[in-house]
Design a protein around this motif. Structure first.
Motif, PDB file in Angstrom:
ATOM      1  N   VAL A 120     -29.083 -73.112 -45.369  1.00 39.15           N
ATOM      2  CA  VAL A 120     -27.933 -72.405 -43.773  1.00 39.15           C
ATOM      3  C   VAL A 120     -29.711 -71.354 -43.774  1.00 39.15           C
ATOM      4  N   ASP A 121     -29.567 -70.499 -44.925  1.00 37.28           N
ATOM      5  CA  ASP A 121     -30.763 -69.629 -44.990  1.00 37.28           C
ATOM      6  C   ASP A 121     -31.834 -69.827 -44.549  1.00 37.28           C
ATOM      7  N   GLY A 179     -38.068 -77.167 -43.689  1.00 35.84           N
ATOM      8  CA  GLY A 179     -36.925 -77.972 -44.435  1.00 35.84           C
ATOM      9  C   GLY A 179     -36.814 -77.030 -45.549  1.00 35.84           C
ATOM     10  N   LYS A 180     -35.631 -77.234 -46.602  1.00 37.92           N
ATOM     11  CA  LYS A 180     -35.409 -76.523 -47.070  1.00 37.92           C
ATOM     12  C   LYS A 180     -35.855 -76.895 -48.498  1.00 37.92           C
ATOM     13  N   ASN A 181     -36.278 -75.656 -49.404  1.00 37.96           N
ATOM     14  CA  ASN A 181     -37.338 -75.284 -50.155  1.00 37.96           C
ATOM     15  C   ASN A 181     -36.715 -76.906 -51.249  1.00 37.96           C
ATOM     16  N   PRO A 196     -39.492 -71.993 -46.725  1.00 35.56           N
ATOM     17  CA  PRO A 196     -39.693 -70.905 -47.056  1.00 35.56           C
ATOM     18  C   PRO A 196     -41.081 -70.472 -47.597  1.00 35.56           C
ATOM     19  N   ARG A 197     -40.638 -71.150 -48.664  1.00 32.40           N
ATOM     20  CA  ARG A 197     -41.728 -70.976 -50.087  1.00 32.40           C
ATOM     21  C   ARG A 197     -42.588 -72.021 -49.918  1.00 32.40           C
ATOM     22  N   PRO A 198     -44.122 -72.051 -50.274  1.00 37.15           N
ATOM     23  CA  PRO A 198     -44.931 -73.123 -50.492  1.00 37.15           C
ATOM     24  C   PRO A 198     -44.875 -73.626 -51.663  1.00 37.15           C
TER      25      PRO A 198
END
Length: 344
Positions: A156-157, A145-147, A93-95
């Motif tokens: 999940v978010d 993927g996730k941060n 989601p975020r760099p």
């Protein structure tokens, strides 16, 4: 034969004198330039056998695995080189910058790489902007993927965020829960955790399908370091949730195949020839356990056409390469295309 194919044997020793990550970055930039000046085009004369998988038409069975083009900056170039599909990412989601350098290592004696990159990427929204401008007709997958600082109870978010962001530009979306380089990520492969994750993603997929008027298949990328009970549990969840596909496999944390190498103790995922056997075993096991309509993409240890054909014999509908491209160069693309055109 393209000029890039012809001159890669000359370029390779020079690239291998550079730090592995620097060489990787330079290679992607060279691909973009080579495409702009028309040095990649003739490879498309290699054998083409379209494949209909997951409701998508793939120009051929060969894909570029996630990790080579993390920012979606060279998709058109990879397609021109001959790949039937290109998987970009992993995107979060975020760099994020990823793990400290050095974090990518070559083991030429073993035709292998060790990486602990840690999902370094520009963020899902920056990549989506680039993908909106692509011209390729190749299928494009977005690996999500996730941060690193997102706790697993909130994972999940992150995946839902990426799914929503990428849905309009992706041909398929791959859920990465198997990288060994983000702390705790592989815990999401536990049966209860993966069931919760896939349930949420499939529910959102159905909503996005109505919103966008198209179906974007959802795949899960798994690790090679799974025991029989874990494989059975994952297959059970994939069957229950009607996942659209499975990518087998990611890199391994096992070092038995490179015991004694001076870099063997470097933390990270091992890829290339040493992961081939285990990856094939996991691929074969999932093919036996999954519903027939759930396709598998085979990746791990493909260094020649025979390796690719073997994965298709074991049940893969499509294959992907990464480390093999580092060691063999563009010639691997033509060889795999020939082998997979004859297979299956």
């Amino acid at each position: 034969m393209t000029l890039l194919e012809k001159f890669y044997p000359t370029l390779k020793p020079w690239l291998f004198r550079l730090d592995a990550e620097r060489a990787h970055t330079l290679t992607v930039k060279m691909m973009v330039i080579a495409h702009r000046v028309g040095l990649l085009q003739s490879v498309v004369s290699a054998p083409q056998k379209p494949r209909n998988v997951m409701g998508l038409t793939f120009p051929n069975a060969l894909g570029l695995a996630a990790g080579m083009d993390k920012s979606a900056s060279a998709v058109d170039a990879w397609s021109a080189l001959g790949f039937g599909f290109v998987e970009v990412g992993t995107l979060t989601p975020r760099p994020q910058p990823g793990n400290p350098k050095p974090r990518l290592f070559r083991l030429p004696e073993n035709e292998a790489l060790i990486n602990r990159m840690g999902f370094n990427n520009p963020g899902i929204h920056a990549a989506v902007k680039k993908l909106k401008r692509r011209r390729t007709k190749a299928v494009v997958g977005v690996n999500i993927g996730k941060n690193f600082d997102t706790p697993n109870e909130k994972a999940v978010d992150d995946y839902l965020h990426c799914l929503k962001a990428a849905y309009s530009v992706a041909d398929y979306i791959a859920v990465n829960i198997s990288s060994p380089n983000t702390k705790g990520l592989r815990d999401l492969q536990a049966e209860s955790a993966v069931r919760e994750l896939i349930f949420a993603l499939k529910k959102e997929q159905a909503s996005l399908q109505k919103e966008h008027g198209k179906t974007v298949p959802l795949l899960v990328k798994i690790a090679p370091d799974l025991n029989d009970m874990q494989i059975e549990a994952l297959a059970r969840v994939f069957n229950e949730q009607n996942i659209d596909g499975v990518i087998a496999t990611n890199t391994t944390i096992d070092r038995e195949a490179v015991t004694g190498h001076r870099l063997a103790n470097e933390t990270g995922g091992l890829s290339g020839a040493p992961v081939r056997e285990r990856s094939n075993l996991v691929l074969q096991a999932f093919r036996m356990l999954l519903k027939e309509q759930i396709p598998l993409i085979g990746v791990g240890g493909i260094l020649n056409g025979a390796d690719a054909a073997e994965k298709m014999k074991l049940g893969a509908a499509l294959v992907q390469v990464y480390s093999g491209l580092v060691y063999r160069g563009p010639g691997l693309v033509r060889e795999v295309l020939a082998a997979t055109a004859q297979a299956g």
